[in-house]
Design an enzyme around this catalytic site. Structure first.
Site, PDB file in Angstrom:
ATOM      1  N   GLU A 177       7.114 -28.794 -20.300  1.00  0.00           N
ATOM      2  CA  GLU A 177       5.830 -29.026 -20.993  1.00  0.00           C
ATOM      3  C   GLU A 177       5.485 -30.518 -21.049  1.00  0.00           C
ATOM      4  O   GLU A 177       4.385 -30.882 -21.427  1.00  0.00           O
ATOM      5  CB  GLU A 177       5.868 -28.415 -22.404  1.00  0.00           C
ATOM      6  CG  GLU A 177       6.648 -29.205 -23.465  1.00  0.00           C
ATOM      7  CD  GLU A 177       8.168 -29.073 -23.353  1.00  0.00           C
ATOM      8  OE1 GLU A 177       8.656 -28.493 -22.358  1.00  0.00           O
ATOM      9  OE2 GLU A 177       8.866 -29.574 -24.252  1.00  0.00           O
ATOM     10  N   HIS A 218      12.401 -30.156 -20.192  1.00  0.00           N
ATOM     11  CA  HIS A 218      11.111 -29.947 -20.867  1.00  0.00           C
ATOM     12  C   HIS A 218       9.962 -29.858 -19.857  1.00  0.00           C
ATOM     13  O   HIS A 218       9.306 -30.873 -19.590  1.00  0.00           O
ATOM     14  CB  HIS A 218      10.834 -31.116 -21.820  1.00  0.00           C
ATOM     15  CG  HIS A 218      11.739 -31.147 -23.005  1.00  0.00           C
ATOM     16  ND1 HIS A 218      11.399 -30.587 -24.216  1.00  0.00           N
ATOM     17  CD2 HIS A 218      12.982 -31.651 -23.155  1.00  0.00           C
ATOM     18  CE1 HIS A 218      12.394 -30.762 -25.073  1.00  0.00           C
ATOM     19  NE2 HIS A 218      13.366 -31.399 -24.452  1.00  0.00           N
ATOM     20  N   SER A 226      18.062 -27.268 -32.675  1.00  0.00           N
ATOM     21  CA  SER A 226      18.350 -25.832 -32.630  1.00  0.00           C
ATOM     22  C   SER A 226      18.912 -25.294 -33.943  1.00  0.00           C
ATOM     23  O   SER A 226      18.679 -24.135 -34.296  1.00  0.00           O
ATOM     24  CB  SER A 226      19.284 -25.511 -31.463  1.00  0.00           C
ATOM     25  OG  SER A 226      20.482 -26.243 -31.568  1.00  0.00           O
ATOM     26  N   CYS A 234      15.307 -26.498 -23.723  1.00  0.00           N
ATOM     27  CA  CYS A 234      16.159 -27.422 -24.467  1.00  0.00           C
ATOM     28  C   CYS A 234      16.780 -26.733 -25.693  1.00  0.00           C
ATOM     29  O   CYS A 234      17.603 -25.846 -25.516  1.00  0.00           O
ATOM     30  CB  CYS A 234      15.377 -28.683 -24.819  1.00  0.00           C
ATOM     31  SG  CYS A 234      16.455 -30.085 -25.111  1.00  0.00           S
ATOM     32  N   ILE A 263      15.938 -34.510 -22.825  1.00  0.00           N
ATOM     33  CA  ILE A 263      15.967 -35.229 -24.104  1.00  0.00           C
ATOM     34  C   ILE A 263      17.103 -34.641 -24.950  1.00  0.00           C
ATOM     35  O   ILE A 263      16.999 -33.520 -25.429  1.00  0.00           O
ATOM     36  CB  ILE A 263      14.628 -35.096 -24.866  1.00  0.00           C
ATOM     37  CG1 ILE A 263      13.459 -35.569 -23.989  1.00  0.00           C
ATOM     38  CG2 ILE A 263      14.680 -35.898 -26.167  1.00  0.00           C
ATOM     39  CD1 ILE A 263      12.086 -35.272 -24.569  1.00  0.00           C
ATOM     40  N   ARG A 264      18.179 -35.387 -25.074  1.00  0.00           N
ATOM     41  CA  ARG A 264      19.378 -34.871 -25.766  1.00  0.00           C
ATOM     42  C   ARG A 264      19.621 -33.413 -25.367  1.00  0.00           C
ATOM     43  O   ARG A 264      19.737 -32.506 -26.188  1.00  0.00           O
ATOM     44  CB  ARG A 264      19.225 -35.005 -27.291  1.00  0.00           C
ATOM     45  CG  ARG A 264      19.208 -36.461 -27.745  1.00  0.00           C
ATOM     46  CD  ARG A 264      19.036 -36.613 -29.244  1.00  0.00           C
ATOM     47  NE  ARG A 264      17.785 -36.040 -29.693  1.00  0.00           N
ATOM     48  CZ  ARG A 264      17.672 -34.957 -30.463  1.00  0.00           C
ATOM     49  NH1 ARG A 264      18.752 -34.337 -30.891  1.00  0.00           N
ATOM     50  NH2 ARG A 264      16.497 -34.502 -30.812  1.00  0.00           N
ATOM     51  N   GLY A 308      13.510 -28.977 -29.927  1.00  0.00           N
ATOM     52  CA  GLY A 308      13.524 -29.371 -31.336  1.00  0.00           C
ATOM     53  C   GLY A 308      14.976 -29.548 -31.723  1.00  0.00           C
ATOM     54  O   GLY A 308      15.775 -30.041 -30.936  1.00  0.00           O
ATOM     55  N   ARG A 339      25.799 -28.427 -26.545  1.00  0.00           N
ATOM     56  CA  ARG A 339      24.637 -29.188 -27.028  1.00  0.00           C
ATOM     57  C   ARG A 339      24.813 -30.672 -26.751  1.00  0.00           C
ATOM     58  O   ARG A 339      25.928 -31.156 -26.662  1.00  0.00           O
ATOM     59  CB  ARG A 339      24.466 -28.985 -28.536  1.00  0.00           C
ATOM     60  CG  ARG A 339      24.011 -27.597 -28.903  1.00  0.00           C
ATOM     61  CD  ARG A 339      23.900 -27.490 -30.413  1.00  0.00           C
ATOM     62  NE  ARG A 339      22.934 -28.421 -30.960  1.00  0.00           N
ATOM     63  CZ  ARG A 339      22.896 -28.817 -32.219  1.00  0.00           C
ATOM     64  NH1 ARG A 339      23.788 -28.352 -33.078  1.00  0.00           N
ATOM     65  NH2 ARG A 339      21.986 -29.661 -32.633  1.00  0.00           N
TER      66      ARG A 339
HETATM   67  N1  GLN Z   1      19.765 -31.726 -29.139  1.00  0.00           N
HETATM   68  C1  GLN Z   1      18.936 -30.634 -29.559  1.00  0.00           C
HETATM   69  C2  GLN Z   1      19.764 -29.427 -29.979  1.00  0.00           C
HETATM   70  O1  GLN Z   1      20.830 -29.236 -29.501  1.00  0.00           O
HETATM   71  C3  GLN Z   1      17.966 -30.246 -28.458  1.00  0.00           C
HETATM   72  C4  GLN Z   1      17.064 -31.399 -28.101  1.00  0.00           C
HETATM   73  C5  GLN Z   1      15.706 -30.984 -27.650  1.00  0.00           C
HETATM   74  O2  GLN Z   1      15.281 -29.833 -27.810  1.00  0.00           O
HETATM   75  N2  GLN Z   1      14.958 -31.922 -27.130  1.00  0.00           N
HETATM   76  O3  GLN Z   1      19.332 -28.668 -30.767  1.00  0.00           O
END
Ligand code: GLN
Length: 212
Positions: free
Chosen positions: A196, A194, A69, A99, A158-159, A67, A130
């Site tokens: 999941e 991830h 953070s 993540c 994902i990021r 999500g 991050r």
């Molecule tokens: N970029 C988000 C963060 O640093 C993490 C991305 C994710 O959970 N998919 O909070």
């Protein structure tokens, strides 16, 4: 075909309760993967979405999904969930952060974490950066060797964050391009990717094996 993790590390209790922090991120996917992993391992129990305080103390393990953070940390603190997670960690309960969940587990972070002043749980003796895979590589999937698995696992980033420092009690489980993306410290498992979002249940099975 689901990949199974062959392990002797099966749970002995009759029922297991897993909390999935359900504030943001891939909550449903984690719930489904944990359910299927339980089924695969012959474990009876339930997986509970948690939005408020009160449930975590009744659970054996916690999953902290991805999500944002900063948002996750703020809302967990508002609900008093952060304290419950810290207490669960101190009691030796298994906790998996994926993540953004990994970011929250970390003790400290790099420039982005410092700039936002975001609160971390500090349960793993690691530092994180991050959004460490920027630009066109913001989201991608790649097969990766993970030390406890006997064949590569398709990891989805994902990021994603990376771990930039590990303390002496932290075991590195996987690296990508010389960057640490999975680690374990006792009862705490932190993943930059991830699990999941794939059909491969081996990571969730491994996590269930960590539950006392
Ligand atoms: N970029 C988000 C963060 O640093 C993490 C991305 C994710 O959970 N998919 O909070």
């Amino acid at each position: 075909m689901k990949n199974k993790l062959h392990t002797n590390d099966t749970h002995k209790n009759d029922t297991m309760r897993i909390a999935v922090i359900a504030i943001q991120g891939n909550v449903e996917e984690h719930i489904e993967s944990a359910h299927k992993a339980m089924e695969d391992m012959g474990i009876r129990g339930e997986v509970l979405p948690v939005r408020h305080s009160g449930t975590i103390p009744t659970c054996d393990a916690i999953i902290l999904p991805g999500g944002e953070s900063t948002t996750l940390g703020r809302l967990m603190a508002r609900e008093g969930i952060d304290i419950e997670i810290k207490e669960a960690a101190a009691a030796g309960k298994a906790i998996m952060g994926t993540c953004a969940g990994l970011v929250l587990l970390a003790k400290d972070g790099g420039e982005q974490v410092k700039r936002t002043g975001q609160k971390l749980l500090g349960l793993m003796d690691v530092s994180v950066d991050r959004n460490a895979f920027g630009g066109q590589k913001e989201s991608f999937e790649i097969p990766l060797e993970i030390s406890m698995l006997d064949s590569p696992y398709n990891v989805v980033f994902i990021r994603a964050p990376v771990i930039t420092r590990v303390g002496p009690d932290v075991e590195v489980l996987a690296s990508f391009n010389d960057k640490i993306v999975a680690a374990r410290q006792g009862n705490i498992l932190g993943l930059a990717f991830h699990p999941e979002l794939t059909d491969d249940l081996r990571i969730h099975c491994y996590f269930l094996g960590m539950v006392k």
